[in-house]
Design a protein around this motif. Structure first.
Motif, PDB file in Angstrom:
ATOM      1  N   CYS A 199      -2.007  -8.154  -8.853  1.00  0.00           N
ATOM      2  CA  CYS A 199      -2.039  -7.618  -9.402  1.00  0.00           C
ATOM      3  C   CYS A 199      -4.167  -7.382  -9.764  1.00  0.00           C
ATOM      4  CB  CYS A 199      -1.165  -6.991 -10.723  1.00  0.00           C
ATOM      5  SG  CYS A 199       0.540  -6.313  -9.697  1.00  0.00           S
ATOM      6  N   GLY A 200      -4.442  -8.119 -10.293  1.00  0.00           N
ATOM      7  CA  GLY A 200      -5.670  -8.131 -11.678  1.00  0.00           C
ATOM      8  C   GLY A 200      -6.723  -7.875 -10.187  1.00  0.00           C
ATOM      9  N   ILE A 201      -6.269  -8.814  -8.859  1.00  0.00           N
ATOM     10  CA  ILE A 201      -7.674  -8.241  -8.019  1.00  0.00           C
ATOM     11  C   ILE A 201      -7.253  -6.670  -7.378  1.00  0.00           C
ATOM     12  CG2 ILE A 201      -8.122  -9.310  -5.400  1.00  0.00           C
ATOM     13  CD1 ILE A 201      -7.073 -11.797  -6.046  1.00  0.00           C
ATOM     14  N   VAL A 202      -6.478  -6.542  -7.478  1.00  0.00           N
ATOM     15  CA  VAL A 202      -6.311  -5.174  -6.712  1.00  0.00           C
ATOM     16  C   VAL A 202      -7.105  -4.590  -8.133  1.00  0.00           C
ATOM     17  CG1 VAL A 202      -5.354  -3.167  -5.707  1.00  0.00           C
ATOM     18  CG2 VAL A 202      -4.981  -5.511  -5.023  1.00  0.00           C
ATOM     19  N   ALA A 203      -6.813  -4.042  -9.375  1.00  0.00           N
ATOM     20  CA  ALA A 203      -7.251  -4.093 -10.318  1.00  0.00           C
ATOM     21  C   ALA A 203      -8.554  -3.467 -10.042  1.00  0.00           C
ATOM     22  CB  ALA A 203      -6.424  -4.150 -11.637  1.00  0.00           C
ATOM     23  N   ARG A 204      -9.706  -4.398  -9.804  1.00  0.00           N
ATOM     24  CA  ARG A 204     -10.931  -5.038  -9.662  1.00  0.00           C
ATOM     25  C   ARG A 204     -11.420  -4.031  -9.002  1.00  0.00           C
ATOM     26  NH1 ARG A 204     -13.794 -10.719  -9.884  1.00  0.00           N
ATOM     27  NH2 ARG A 204     -16.018  -9.987 -10.316  1.00  0.00           N
ATOM     28  N   TYR A 205     -10.439  -4.511  -7.856  1.00  0.00           N
ATOM     29  CA  TYR A 205     -12.092  -3.836  -6.852  1.00  0.00           C
ATOM     30  C   TYR A 205     -11.253  -2.736  -6.194  1.00  0.00           C
ATOM     31  CZ  TYR A 205     -13.273  -8.409  -6.230  1.00  0.00           C
ATOM     32  OH  TYR A 205     -14.236 -10.106  -6.482  1.00  0.00           O
ATOM     33  N   GLU A 206     -10.178  -2.319  -6.762  1.00  0.00           N
ATOM     34  CA  GLU A 206      -9.803  -0.792  -6.369  1.00  0.00           C
ATOM     35  C   GLU A 206      -9.504   0.224  -6.853  1.00  0.00           C
ATOM     36  OE1 GLU A 206      -9.941   0.240  -2.982  1.00  0.00           O
ATOM     37  OE2 GLU A 206      -9.753  -1.552  -2.551  1.00  0.00           O
ATOM     38  N   LYS A 207     -10.157  -0.325  -8.403  1.00  0.00           N
ATOM     39  CA  LYS A 207      -9.779   0.757 -10.128  1.00  0.00           C
ATOM     40  C   LYS A 207      -8.595   1.544  -9.542  1.00  0.00           C
ATOM     41  CE  LYS A 207     -14.650  -0.456 -10.323  1.00  0.00           C
ATOM     42  NZ  LYS A 207     -14.820  -1.485  -9.009  1.00  0.00           N
ATOM     43  N   ILE A 208      -7.358   0.305  -9.896  1.00  0.00           N
ATOM     44  CA  ILE A 208      -6.492   1.131  -9.925  1.00  0.00           C
ATOM     45  C   ILE A 208      -5.776   0.539 -11.472  1.00  0.00           C
ATOM     46  CG2 ILE A 208      -3.496   1.208  -9.436  1.00  0.00           C
ATOM     47  CD1 ILE A 208      -5.114   0.878  -6.554  1.00  0.00           C
ATOM     48  N   PRO A 209      -5.184   0.835 -11.896  1.00  0.00           N
ATOM     49  CA  PRO A 209      -4.763   0.733 -13.594  1.00  0.00           C
ATOM     50  C   PRO A 209      -3.105  -0.104 -13.477  1.00  0.00           C
ATOM     51  CG  PRO A 209      -4.644   3.041 -13.307  1.00  0.00           C
ATOM     52  CD  PRO A 209      -5.542   2.483 -12.390  1.00  0.00           C
TER      53      PRO A 209
ATOM     54  N   HIS B   6      -5.395   4.194  -2.342  1.00  0.00           N
ATOM     55  CA  HIS B   6      -5.637   5.079  -1.353  1.00  0.00           C
ATOM     56  C   HIS B   6      -6.239   3.475  -1.398  1.00  0.00           C
ATOM     57  CE1 HIS B   6      -2.782   7.942  -0.021  1.00  0.00           C
ATOM     58  NE2 HIS B   6      -3.803   8.413  -0.378  1.00  0.00           N
ATOM     59  N   PRO B   7      -5.576   1.897  -1.339  1.00  0.00           N
ATOM     60  CA  PRO B   7      -6.858   0.842  -1.399  1.00  0.00           C
ATOM     61  C   PRO B   7      -6.628   0.999  -0.111  1.00  0.00           C
ATOM     62  CG  PRO B   7      -4.702   0.188  -2.388  1.00  0.00           C
ATOM     63  CD  PRO B   7      -4.695   1.407  -2.200  1.00  0.00           C
ATOM     64  N   SER B   8      -8.015   0.043   0.622  1.00  0.00           N
ATOM     65  CA  SER B   8      -8.429  -1.262   1.384  1.00  0.00           C
ATOM     66  C   SER B   8      -6.585  -1.832   2.420  1.00  0.00           C
ATOM     67  CB  SER B   8      -9.297  -1.798   1.396  1.00  0.00           C
ATOM     68  OG  SER B   8     -10.078  -2.514   2.312  1.00  0.00           O
ATOM     69  N   THR B   9      -7.048  -2.102   2.905  1.00  0.00           N
ATOM     70  CA  THR B   9      -5.580  -3.293   3.361  1.00  0.00           C
ATOM     71  C   THR B   9      -6.292  -4.574   3.328  1.00  0.00           C
ATOM     72  OG1 THR B   9      -4.706  -1.856   4.816  1.00  0.00           O
ATOM     73  CG2 THR B   9      -4.350  -4.038   5.449  1.00  0.00           C
ATOM     74  N   LEU B  10      -7.534  -4.631   3.548  1.00  0.00           N
ATOM     75  CA  LEU B  10      -8.441  -5.810   3.507  1.00  0.00           C
ATOM     76  C   LEU B  10      -8.088  -6.593   2.242  1.00  0.00           C
ATOM     77  CD1 LEU B  10     -10.386  -6.184   6.096  1.00  0.00           C
ATOM     78  CD2 LEU B  10      -8.762  -7.339   5.596  1.00  0.00           C
TER      79      LEU B  10
ATOM     80  N   LYS C  53       0.853  -1.296  -0.218  1.00  0.00           N
ATOM     81  CA  LYS C  53       0.085  -0.632   0.128  1.00  0.00           C
ATOM     82  C   LYS C  53       0.971   1.360  -0.677  1.00  0.00           C
ATOM     83  CE  LYS C  53      -3.443   0.312   2.602  1.00  0.00           C
ATOM     84  NZ  LYS C  53      -4.301   1.207   3.662  1.00  0.00           N
ATOM     85  N   LEU C  54       1.913   1.217   0.631  1.00  0.00           N
ATOM     86  CA  LEU C  54       3.063   2.635   0.853  1.00  0.00           C
ATOM     87  C   LEU C  54       3.245   2.589  -0.266  1.00  0.00           C
ATOM     88  CD1 LEU C  54       5.287   1.809   4.400  1.00  0.00           C
ATOM     89  CD2 LEU C  54       3.261   3.656   3.135  1.00  0.00           C
ATOM     90  N   ILE C  55       4.174   1.837  -1.085  1.00  0.00           N
ATOM     91  CA  ILE C  55       4.301   1.647  -2.759  1.00  0.00           C
ATOM     92  C   ILE C  55       3.207   2.417  -3.781  1.00  0.00           C
ATOM     93  CG2 ILE C  55       5.421   0.661  -4.452  1.00  0.00           C
ATOM     94  CD1 ILE C  55       6.412  -1.216  -2.935  1.00  0.00           C
ATOM     95  N   MET C  56       2.134   2.347  -3.403  1.00  0.00           N
ATOM     96  CA  MET C  56       0.982   2.774  -4.175  1.00  0.00           C
ATOM     97  C   MET C  56       0.496   3.994  -3.860  1.00  0.00           C
ATOM     98  SD  MET C  56      -1.961  -0.518  -4.451  1.00  0.00           S
ATOM     99  CE  MET C  56      -1.357  -2.028  -3.971  1.00  0.00           C
ATOM    100  N   GLU C  57       0.632   4.482  -2.911  1.00  0.00           N
ATOM    101  CA  GLU C  57       0.380   6.037  -2.617  1.00  0.00           C
ATOM    102  C   GLU C  57       1.267   7.179  -3.214  1.00  0.00           C
ATOM    103  OE1 GLU C  57       1.062   6.305   1.792  1.00  0.00           O
ATOM    104  OE2 GLU C  57      -0.732   5.138   2.467  1.00  0.00           O
ATOM    105  N   PRO C  58       2.364   7.085  -3.012  1.00  0.00           N
ATOM    106  CA  PRO C  58       2.908   8.281  -4.715  1.00  0.00           C
ATOM    107  C   PRO C  58       1.981   8.573  -5.659  1.00  0.00           C
ATOM    108  CG  PRO C  58       4.465   6.923  -3.258  1.00  0.00           C
ATOM    109  CD  PRO C  58       3.252   6.296  -2.723  1.00  0.00           C
ATOM    110  N   LEU C  59       1.462   7.332  -5.944  1.00  0.00           N
ATOM    111  CA  LEU C  59       0.573   7.677  -7.592  1.00  0.00           C
ATOM    112  C   LEU C  59      -0.806   7.914  -6.797  1.00  0.00           C
ATOM    113  CD1 LEU C  59       1.275   3.526  -8.457  1.00  0.00           C
ATOM    114  CD2 LEU C  59       2.218   5.964  -9.527  1.00  0.00           C
ATOM    115  N   GLY C  60      -1.789   8.328  -5.974  1.00  0.00           N
ATOM    116  CA  GLY C  60      -2.345   8.826  -5.327  1.00  0.00           C
ATOM    117  C   GLY C  60      -3.924   7.930  -5.143  1.00  0.00           C
TER     118      GLY C  60
END
Length: 341
Positions: free
Chosen positions: A102-112, A73-77, A64-71
């Motif tokens: 990566c595919g799971i987080v992209a699907r549920y958190e709408k991150i490219p 903030h996905p759920s920790t769960l 999650k920390l690596i994703m924050e600079p990209l704007g």
């Protein structure tokens, strides 16, 4: 089909290593292995599993920390569930889990997904760096033990093979390498001008953004802390695992570090480490005076505990992901409806 063939190939390697270790065992040696398995105290593996789950949780927090600079903030769960499903996928095909999570987080958190792939590559690069550092430390502090193992089992065989190759053969191989590089350059230039090349460049740009996110992090100290903590927990898992068998209880911290590092290589080589992990752990423990049968039994015990953890928590995460996000979507829709009223 390519993924299936890759799975079959790596699984065959793992099963081949299992056969390599067991096919010449005498009946007494087989009895000794089963006797070691029967005498083991499996209740002492509970702390190992708890520490393992904690290490995976902090891996999700670090990601999650690596994703924050990209704007983002996905759920920790969601991130934790994605990590566990990724490990579950790795049991089938090595490195498939990275793409899966990566595919799971992209699907549920709408991150490219391309940016997520970049963050994943950055995270794995840090882990590889730490693994290499720990390898060097392990060899340096135990140069008489691990240094000899590395010299006899890895360096000398490679040196002999290189020495056996004649100069003419080396020149032919060098010519082939140069030809492949030139063809690659020409092919790259042709592809880069096509529509496919444009899409590839866009994907590469997104991946690069993800990799650069480490340099843009405001919480670099926390990132370093979590990275060290994750590997410290891996180390604790191995050391605690020694206590489940009488034959390994006397082993110390240096042995735990060596087994962790060399066993980690086995987890990379075959699906879930099947065969390779047990083989490498056995060879390492034998250097510390553990009988080959007891060492092989220990490798199976630790591998089984880690695999069981991934199976249970990974399958649970696979079930929990849609349920968690369905409830979140429902609550979000409800709040939106109230605002509209």
């Amino acid at each position: 089909m390519p993924k299936f063939l890759k799975f079959i190939c790596f699984l065959a390697i793992g099963l081949g290593l299992v056969w390599l270790v067991t096919h010449n065992l005498t009946d007494k040696e087989k009895d000794d292995i089963f006797s070691s398995l029967e005498r083991a105290n499996y209740w002492l593996l509970i702390p190992v599993i708890i520490v393992g789950i904690a290490s995976h949780w902090y891996r999700a927090v670090r990601w999650k920390l690596i994703m924050e600079p990209l704007g983002y903030h996905p759920s920790t769960l969601n991130t934790f569930f994605a990590v566990m499903v990724g490990y579950l996928a790795n049991l089938a095909v090595p490195r498939l889990g990275e793409v899966t999570r990566c595919g799971i987080v992209a699907r549920y958190e709408k991150i490219p997904v391309d940016k997520l792939v970049g963050t994943m590559i950055a995270e794995r690069a840090v882990d590889m760096l730490l693994l290499l550092i720990l390898m060097v430390i392990t060899v340096v502090i135990q140069i008489d033990v691990i240094g000899g193992l590395f010299l006899n089992e890895i360096w000398i065989p490679i040196e002999n093979k290189l020495g056996a190759a004649g100069s003419s053969r080396s020149l032919i191989l060098a010519g082939i390498a140069v030809g492949v590089i030139l063809l690659g350059i020409i092919g790259f230039r042709l592809i880069s001008r096509s529509s496919i090349g444009i899409k590839i460049r866009a994907l590469a740009h997104g991946v690069w953004d993800g990799i650069r996110s480490i340099g843009k992090m405001e919480k670099k100290g926390w990132f370093i802390f979590y990275s060290i903590l994750i590997w410290a927990m891996y180390f604790a898992m191995m050391y605690l695992g020694f206590y489940c068998m009488e034959e390994t209880r006397y082993l110390g911290l240096k042995a735990a570090l060596a087994v962790l590092i060399i066993g980690s290589v086995g987890m990379i080589v075959t699906p879930g480490g099947t065969g390779a992990y047990q083989f490498l752990v056995q060879r390492t423990l034998m250097v510390y005076g553990v009988l080959d049968t007891s060492a092989y039994a220990f490798g199976w015990i630790v591998w089984s505990a880690q695999t069981l953890l991934v199976l249970i928590v990974g399958l649970g995460s696979l079930i929990a992901l849609p349920l968690l996000n369905k409830s979140q979507e429902a609550s979000g829709s409800k709040e939106l409806g109230i605002k509209n009223l």
